[in-house]
Design a protein around this motif. Structure first.
Motif, short mmCIF file in Angstrom:
data_model
loop_
_atom_site.label_atom_id
_atom_site.label_comp_id
_atom_site.label_asym_id
_atom_site.label_seq_id
_atom_site.Cartn_x
_atom_site.Cartn_y
_atom_site.Cartn_z
N LYS A 198 0.90 -1.13 0.01
CA LYS A 198 0.01 0.03 0.09
C LYS A 198 0.83 1.21 0.12
O LYS A 198 1.89 1.36 0.69
N CYS A 199 0.32 2.29 -0.88
CA CYS A 199 1.03 3.47 -0.89
C CYS A 199 1.07 4.19 0.40
O CYS A 199 0.14 4.26 1.14
N GLY A 200 2.38 4.62 1.15
CA GLY A 200 2.43 5.43 2.15
C GLY A 200 1.61 6.63 2.18
O GLY A 200 1.61 7.26 3.46
N GLY A 201 1.48 7.13 1.09
CA GLY A 201 0.65 8.61 0.83
C GLY A 201 -0.78 8.37 0.90
O GLY A 201 -1.49 9.00 1.88
N CYS A 202 -1.34 7.70 -0.02
CA CYS A 202 -2.84 7.53 -0.30
C CYS A 202 -3.20 6.29 0.64
O CYS A 202 -4.34 6.29 0.42
N HIS A 203 -2.28 5.35 1.00
CA HIS A 203 -2.86 4.12 1.69
C HIS A 203 -3.73 3.20 0.57
O HIS A 203 -4.31 2.38 1.28
N THR A 227 6.00 4.92 -9.34
CA THR A 227 5.17 5.99 -8.86
C THR A 227 3.56 5.45 -8.53
O THR A 227 3.43 4.28 -9.16
N CYS A 228 3.02 5.83 -7.66
CA CYS A 228 1.88 5.15 -7.17
C CYS A 228 0.63 5.21 -8.30
O CYS A 228 0.62 6.40 -8.73
N ASP A 229 0.01 4.09 -8.39
CA ASP A 229 -1.01 4.34 -9.80
C ASP A 229 -2.10 5.11 -9.10
O ASP A 229 -2.83 5.77 -10.19
N GLN A 230 -2.25 5.35 -7.81
CA GLN A 230 -3.44 6.22 -7.51
C GLN A 230 -3.18 7.66 -7.42
O GLN A 230 -3.69 8.56 -8.03
N CYS A 231 -1.91 7.81 -6.61
CA CYS A 231 -1.95 9.56 -6.31
C CYS A 231 -0.64 10.01 -7.01
O CYS A 231 -0.42 11.19 -6.76
N GLY A 232 0.12 9.21 -7.64
CA GLY A 232 1.33 9.54 -8.43
C GLY A 232 2.59 9.92 -7.57
O GLY A 232 3.51 10.16 -7.98
ZN ZN Z 1 -0.58 6.69 -3.61
#
Ligand code: ZN
Length: 239
Positions: A198-203, A227-232
């Motif tokens: 899980k991305c540490g930014g957007c979880h 880079t995260c698929d969701q928040c970049g």
């Molecule tokens: Zn993210």
């Protein structure tokens, strides 16, 4: 340990975070000073309002006193006239006027008393407002002084922090710097670790491609960033 590509980015991010915090603190100072100045102005205005109120009441009192004086003169005149008239109906008419004038004087005196009470009240308000300002002013002034000193020291700290950011940018490649800047402009932190995929930014969970890229599999020599698929945000694998 983060990869050699990620490590300088994390250092840059750490310094950038410090710089941003300093900028935010510095930006808040003028507003803090303005709030203290507003308090001083409000306390001064309360004094001025009470002072004006007392002054208005004093002139109202003078006006009533003038009325009492002139009605008193009228009354004295009627009394003299009454002592001179011979006819009964004239005597009675003057008696009526004397009664009216006396009533008027009583009324004015009642008004005068009310105004005098109001003057006392206004004077008390004035004294209280003055005491409030006197009690608070040194606190207000030292607070402003402190804020101004804080502004100076924060500005100095910010300069140091900006230099530290500039130094931290050096070891980051131009491409990665550009990616970092683009993300950092809208999403801080811009570089985050993956926790349980899980991305540490957007979880949110990242795709397996992003995960393996973050793990360093298939990472080319140029050091391409995952880079995260969701928040970049730039994601990295913390092993
Ligand atoms: Zn993210």
């Amino acid at each position: 340990m983060p990869s050699p590509v990620i490590e300088p980015l994390l250092i840059l991010q750490d310094r950038d975070t410090k710089r941003l915090a300093l900028e935010a603190q510095l930006k808040a100072v003028p507003g803090d000073i303005a709030r203290v100045e507003q308090k001083i102005a409000a306390e001064k205005a309360a004094i001025e309002t009470a002072r004006l109120e007392a002054r208005e009441l004093e002139s109202k009192k003078k006006l009533i006193e003038t009325e009492i004086g002139s009605t008193g003169d009228k009354l004295a005149r009627y009394n003299t006239q009454q002592s001179l008239v011979k006819k009964n109906d004239e005597y009675q008419a003057l008696g009526h006027q004397i009664e009216t004038a006396q009533k008027e004087i009583n009324e004015f005196e009642g008004q005068e008393l009310e105004v005098m009470y109001a003057i006392d009240e206004a004077k008390n308000k004035f004294t209280a407002a003055e005491a409030t300002l006197k009690a608070n002013i040194s606190g207000h002034e030292s607070r402003i002084k402190l804020l101004r000193e804080r502004e100076v020291s924060l500005a100095a700290e910010l300069k140091t922090a900006q230099a530290a950011v500039a130094a931290a940018r050096e070891p980051v490649s131009e491409t990665n710097r550009r990616i970092y800047d683009r993300i950092a402009a809208r999403n801080m932190p811009a570089v985050v670790a993956l926790h349980d995929v899980k991305c540490g930014g957007c979880h949110l969970k990242v795709s397996s491609e992003v995960e393996s890229a973050a793990r360093g599999k298939g990472l080319d020599v140029a050091g391409q960033l995952a880079t995260c698929d969701q928040c970049g945000r730039i994601v990295y694998w913390e092993s």
